[in-house]
Write an enzyme that holds these catalytic residues in place. Structure first.
Site, PDB file in Angstrom:
ATOM      1  N   ASP A   9       0.860  -1.192   0.000  1.00  0.00           N
ATOM      2  CA  ASP A   9       0.000   0.000   0.000  1.00  0.00           C
ATOM      3  C   ASP A   9       0.898   1.244   0.000  1.00  0.00           C
ATOM      4  OD1 ASP A   9      -3.008   0.751   1.849  1.00  0.00           O
ATOM      5  OD2 ASP A   9      -1.666   2.154   0.853  1.00  0.00           O
ATOM      6  N   ASP A 104      -4.106   2.329  -4.944  1.00  0.00           N
ATOM      7  CA  ASP A 104      -2.740   2.326  -4.412  1.00  0.00           C
ATOM      8  C   ASP A 104      -2.447   1.139  -3.513  1.00  0.00           C
ATOM      9  OD1 ASP A 104      -4.177   3.027  -2.119  1.00  0.00           O
ATOM     10  OD2 ASP A 104      -2.555   4.293  -1.395  1.00  0.00           O
ATOM     11  N   GLU A 105      -3.215   0.086  -3.643  1.00  0.00           N
ATOM     12  CA  GLU A 105      -2.910  -1.095  -2.831  1.00  0.00           C
ATOM     13  C   GLU A 105      -3.245  -2.374  -3.583  1.00  0.00           C
ATOM     14  OE1 GLU A 105      -5.615  -2.098   0.543  1.00  0.00           O
ATOM     15  OE2 GLU A 105      -6.458  -0.135   0.136  1.00  0.00           O
TER      16      GLU A 105
HETATM   17  N1  DCP Z   1      -8.739   8.743  -0.950  1.00  0.00           N
HETATM   18  C1  DCP Z   1      -9.727   9.682  -1.181  1.00  0.00           C
HETATM   19  N2  DCP Z   1     -10.725   9.872  -0.254  1.00  0.00           N
HETATM   20  C2  DCP Z   1     -10.751   9.146   0.894  1.00  0.00           C
HETATM   21  C3  DCP Z   1      -9.748   8.185   1.140  1.00  0.00           C
HETATM   22  C4  DCP Z   1      -8.761   8.013   0.186  1.00  0.00           C
HETATM   23  O1  DCP Z   1      -9.712  10.340  -2.230  1.00  0.00           O
HETATM   24  N3  DCP Z   1     -11.733   9.363   1.791  1.00  0.00           N
HETATM   25  C5  DCP Z   1      -7.645   8.610  -1.935  1.00  0.00           C
HETATM   26  C6  DCP Z   1      -6.492   9.489  -1.509  1.00  0.00           C
HETATM   27  C7  DCP Z   1      -5.476   8.570  -0.981  1.00  0.00           C
HETATM   28  C8  DCP Z   1      -5.748   7.295  -1.759  1.00  0.00           C
HETATM   29  O2  DCP Z   1      -7.151   7.294  -2.019  1.00  0.00           O
HETATM   30  O3  DCP Z   1      -4.151   9.081  -1.153  1.00  0.00           O
HETATM   31  C9  DCP Z   1      -5.376   6.045  -1.013  1.00  0.00           C
HETATM   32  O4  DCP Z   1      -6.137   5.935   0.174  1.00  0.00           O
HETATM   33  P1  DCP Z   1      -5.527   5.344   1.500  1.00  0.00           P
HETATM   34  O5  DCP Z   1      -6.655   5.068   2.432  1.00  0.00           O
HETATM   35  O6  DCP Z   1      -4.590   4.233   1.175  1.00  0.00           O
HETATM   36  O7  DCP Z   1      -4.739   6.606   2.120  1.00  0.00           O
HETATM   37  P2  DCP Z   1      -3.313   7.190   1.861  1.00  0.00           P
HETATM   38  O8  DCP Z   1      -2.580   6.450   0.808  1.00  0.00           O
HETATM   39  O9  DCP Z   1      -3.449   8.671   1.638  1.00  0.00           O
HETATM   40  O10 DCP Z   1      -2.608   6.991   3.270  1.00  0.00           O
HETATM   41  P3  DCP Z   1      -2.002   5.673   3.967  1.00  0.00           P
HETATM   42  O11 DCP Z   1      -0.543   5.978   4.116  1.00  0.00           O
HETATM   43  O12 DCP Z   1      -2.701   5.570   5.267  1.00  0.00           O
HETATM   44  O13 DCP Z   1      -2.257   4.523   3.058  1.00  0.00           O
HETATM   45 CA    CA Z   2      -2.326   4.170   0.819  1.00  0.00          CA
END
Ligand code: DCP
Ligand code: CA
Length: 399
Positions: A9, A104-105
């Site tokens: 991820d 992204d995962e």
């Molecule tokens: N995303 C979004 N709205 C949300 C949650 C996520 O648009 N409510 C998008 C933005 C994130 C991407 O999806 O960058 C991936 O979500 P993740 O939950 O994996 O969050 P992040 O990658 O930002 O953080 P982490 O390091 O916790 O994975």
């Molecule tokens: Ca992520």
């Protein structure tokens, strides 16, 4: 063979892409989601911003209260799409057994990899290294005997880490963790379980199954199996969507045909853009109408030839709309258009219908500009007037 699942991820995905493009943002509280005075929510927050309590899904107004000094960015979604594709391509170099789970995962089945890549963590580190070197993005990985434990492990490894659960150790690994670490336990379920004194995943694993069922219903059984580290789910390759559609519910019911027509044009352009993005063509168009009395109808018609061009999708939808309205004229609450029977176009979406060939470069050019500057940078006469029409109706524009 010993089962080894790897979950990978990207960390703070949208923000990390921004930091890669603008290194001066590194190490700072950064939020992607929009201006803090807009009505949106935080899409992604850097780990520095998370220290102030910011997290995805929080309103930007709340985020600003907690961390006014953060840098708030609107987002470059075409860049994120590109990074996501490159990320998946790197994973595909390692194994075809990949299940993407969002942009992204992904889960990878790396059982039997040891003779080639060495111990499982070495595989994880190789993948992380390639992502960092080729994409400039940090990723975290979890390795375990099941999907559920691998996901929990990658979450614990964040940011920029790797965590392996030893073979046959999934149950013990999960047992000491707080309930909210288990996928599927949201705030409501957590509160319910806490109300009977549970705190850890291990305590849920040990609860008599009758009590779990009583408390959480049938979904409780699955959660309890996961809590015990029992999760035989396989890696499922992605199945392509079978249809693409866009619809809108009007803030006020609409009777005027030209407003419906303009809305249909807008929605057709959205559907066409998505088809082209997926490099697919459709054979069939479906119109959906919900009248003010909630009667909902759908009407289908085949296209003359498989297409992913806005115009034939719109024209076919318009024919269906006219016919439906001639049969029943009543205010419309919801209008939608979809395409189905999709085929891969393989980069030559215009090969089926030569009469549409000249429209292909135009559609591609519009896609390009819209990806760069936003969807409304270019509008047809019809959709341009749509905004005015909606304003005149004192109703919300389509989201
Ligand atoms: N995303 C979004 N709205 C949300 C949650 C996520 O648009 N409510 C998008 C933005 C994130 C991407 O999806 O960058 C991936 O979500 P993740 O939950 O994996 O969050 P992040 O990658 O930002 O953080 P982490 O390091 O916790 O994975
Ligand atoms: Ca992520």
């Amino acid at each position: 063979m010993l089962r080894r699942i790897l979950h990978i991820d990207l960390d703070a995905f949208f923000v990390s892409v921004e930091q890669r493009e603008r290194p001066e943002l590194k190490g700072k509280p950064v939020v992607v989601g929009g201006r803090p005075d807009s009505r949106g929510v935080v899409a992604s927050a850097s780990y520095e911003a998370r220290r102030y309590g910011l997290k995805a899904g929080m309103s930007l107004a709340k985020a600003y209260q907690l961390c006014p000094q953060a840098i708030y960015l609107p987002g470059n979604f075409h860049l994120y799409g590109e990074a996501s594709e490159q990320f998946m391509a790197i994973l595909a170099d390692f194994t075809p057994d990949i299940e993407p789970a969002g942009m992204d995962e992904a889960y990878l089945d790396i059982s039997g990899f040891e003779p080639i890549y060495g111990p499982a963590p070495a595989t994880g580190e190789r993948i992380r290294k390639r992502i960092k070197e080729e994409l400039g993005l940090p990723a975290s990985a979890g390795i375990a005997g099941s999907k559920v434990a691998a996901k929990v492990a990658s979450d614990l490894a964040k940011p920029d880490g790797l965590l392996e659960v030893p073979p046959a150790g999934d149950c013990a690994f999960l047992s000491t963790l707080p309930l909210n670490k288990l996928p599927g336990i949201g705030p409501k379920t957590e509160a319910l379980l806490q109300s009977i004194g549970l705190r850890t995943i291990g305590q849920l694993a040990e609860l008599p199954s009758s009590q779990v069922r009583h408390l959480l219903g049938s979904s409780g059984e699955l959660l309890q199996r996961w809590a015990k580290g029992i999760d035989p789910r396989k890696i499922e390759p992605p199945t392509a969507a079978k249809s693409i559609s866009r619809e809108t519910t009007f803030a006020k019911d609409i009777i005027k045909p030209f407003v419906l027509k303009a809305t249909l044009r807008y929605l057709s352009e959205k559907v066409g853009a998505e088809l082209r993005l997926q490099k697919r063509c459709a054979r069939c168009v479906t119109l959906k109408l919900r009248y003010s009395d909630f009667q909902t109808i759908t009407r289908r018609r085949s296209l003359l030839a498989p297409s992913n061009i806005d115009q034939p999708i719109f024209i076919t939808g318009l024919q269906l709309l006219k016919k439906a309205l001639s049969q029943r004229q009543r205010p419309v609450r919801l209008l939608g258009i979809g395409v189905s029977v999709l085929i891969f176009a393989d980069g030559q979406p215009d090969m089926f219908d030569t009469s549409m060939q000249q429209l292909q470069p135009l559609n591609n050019c519009i896609d390009h500009l819209r990806q760069k500057y936003g969807f409304t940078v270019l509008q047809s006469g019809l959709t341009f007037r749509l905004k005015e029409m909606m304003a005149a109706q004192n109703s919300d524009y389509i989201s």
